[in-house]
Design an enzyme around this catalytic site. Structure first.
Site, PDB file in Angstrom:
ATOM      1  N   HIS A  73      -9.538  -4.698  -3.633  1.00  0.00           N
ATOM      2  CA  HIS A  73      -8.752  -5.529  -3.052  1.00  0.00           C
ATOM      3  C   HIS A  73      -8.660  -5.343  -1.511  1.00  0.00           C
ATOM      4  O   HIS A  73      -8.998  -4.283  -1.212  1.00  0.00           O
ATOM      5  CB  HIS A  73      -7.493  -5.587  -3.609  1.00  0.00           C
ATOM      6  CG  HIS A  73      -7.407  -6.239  -4.984  1.00  0.00           C
ATOM      7  ND1 HIS A  73      -6.217  -6.328  -5.727  1.00  0.00           N
ATOM      8  CD2 HIS A  73      -8.462  -6.549  -5.874  1.00  0.00           C
ATOM      9  CE1 HIS A  73      -6.487  -6.783  -6.872  1.00  0.00           C
ATOM     10  NE2 HIS A  73      -7.873  -6.843  -7.094  1.00  0.00           N
ATOM     11  N   GLU A  75      -6.116  -5.089   0.547  1.00  0.00           N
ATOM     12  CA  GLU A  75      -5.241  -4.228   0.835  1.00  0.00           C
ATOM     13  C   GLU A  75      -5.539  -2.933   0.477  1.00  0.00           C
ATOM     14  O   GLU A  75      -5.418  -1.942   1.422  1.00  0.00           O
ATOM     15  CB  GLU A  75      -3.940  -4.114   0.001  1.00  0.00           C
ATOM     16  CG  GLU A  75      -3.285  -5.798  -0.031  1.00  0.00           C
ATOM     17  CD  GLU A  75      -3.916  -6.568  -1.221  1.00  0.00           C
ATOM     18  OE1 GLU A  75      -5.018  -6.720  -1.072  1.00  0.00           O
ATOM     19  OE2 GLU A  75      -2.825  -7.080  -1.908  1.00  0.00           O
ATOM     20  N   CYS A 101      -1.168  -7.266  -5.505  1.00  0.00           N
ATOM     21  CA  CYS A 101      -0.926  -6.975  -7.126  1.00  0.00           C
ATOM     22  C   CYS A 101       0.016  -5.716  -7.378  1.00  0.00           C
ATOM     23  O   CYS A 101       0.117  -4.912  -6.147  1.00  0.00           O
ATOM     24  CB  CYS A 101      -2.226  -6.716  -7.851  1.00  0.00           C
ATOM     25  SG  CYS A 101      -3.282  -5.435  -7.269  1.00  0.00           S
ATOM     26  N   CYS A 104      -2.088  -2.591  -5.659  1.00  0.00           N
ATOM     27  CA  CYS A 104      -1.991  -2.395  -4.249  1.00  0.00           C
ATOM     28  C   CYS A 104      -0.614  -1.992  -3.815  1.00  0.00           C
ATOM     29  O   CYS A 104      -0.573  -1.543  -2.686  1.00  0.00           O
ATOM     30  CB  CYS A 104      -2.624  -3.870  -3.795  1.00  0.00           C
ATOM     31  SG  CYS A 104      -4.572  -3.833  -3.789  1.00  0.00           S
TER      32      CYS A 104
END
Length: 150
Positions: A73, A75, A101, A104
């Site tokens: 992801h 992040e 999420c 993260c």
């Protein structure tokens, strides 16, 4: 914070979020392109977008258009990039085009990030709940909407 300081911060938040959207364009993912910036003392100290790990092919989805399990992801990319630099994210702000999420969010907490500004609500909200529980300021700011509520 004084009203003029709040307005200045709001304008900065919108600018950094627009920059995160531009950075998302670097993603090779077809289903969803996500960008992230980590900002500290008005300096971008890290950036990331969703994609495969270094050295892997730049294909995020399988033949059924399902995202591959090892795609990182935005992040996570930004935070792990910090680990390879001399920068420190303690007290910083993360700008991300989609809400984090749960996985993260754990990284955000451990990285010492104190604010998260996001533009798009992800269908799962457990990551946002965890950030709020950890005392991280979470701000929903969608430049495409008139309502800048959280």
């Amino acid at each position: 914070m004084a009203p003029e300081e709040e307005e200045k911060q709001y304008r900065l938040d919108r600018r950094y979020l627009r920059m995160a959207h531009i950075w998302a364009e670097n993603s090779y993912c077809k289903r969803r392109k996500v960008g992230a910036l980590v900002v500290k003392d008005k300096m971008i100290i890290s950036d990331g977008y969703n994609g495969t790990p270094s050295g892997f092919e730049n294909i995020c989805e399988d033949e059924n258009q399902v995202t591959k399990s090892y795609v990182l992801h935005a992040e996570a990319n930004a935070i792990t990039k910090l680990a390879r630099s001399n920068n420190n994210s303690e007290g910083s702000t993360l700008y991300v085009t989609a809400s984090p999420c749960i996985e993260c969010s754990k990284l955000i907490i451990q990285a010492g990030i104190k604010r998260v500004v996001y533009a798009e609500k992800y269908r799962l909200t457990d990551g946002l709940s965890l950030l709020k529980r950890a005392g991280i300021k979470v701000i929903y700011l969608n430049p495409n909407e008139n309502d800048e509520s959280k």
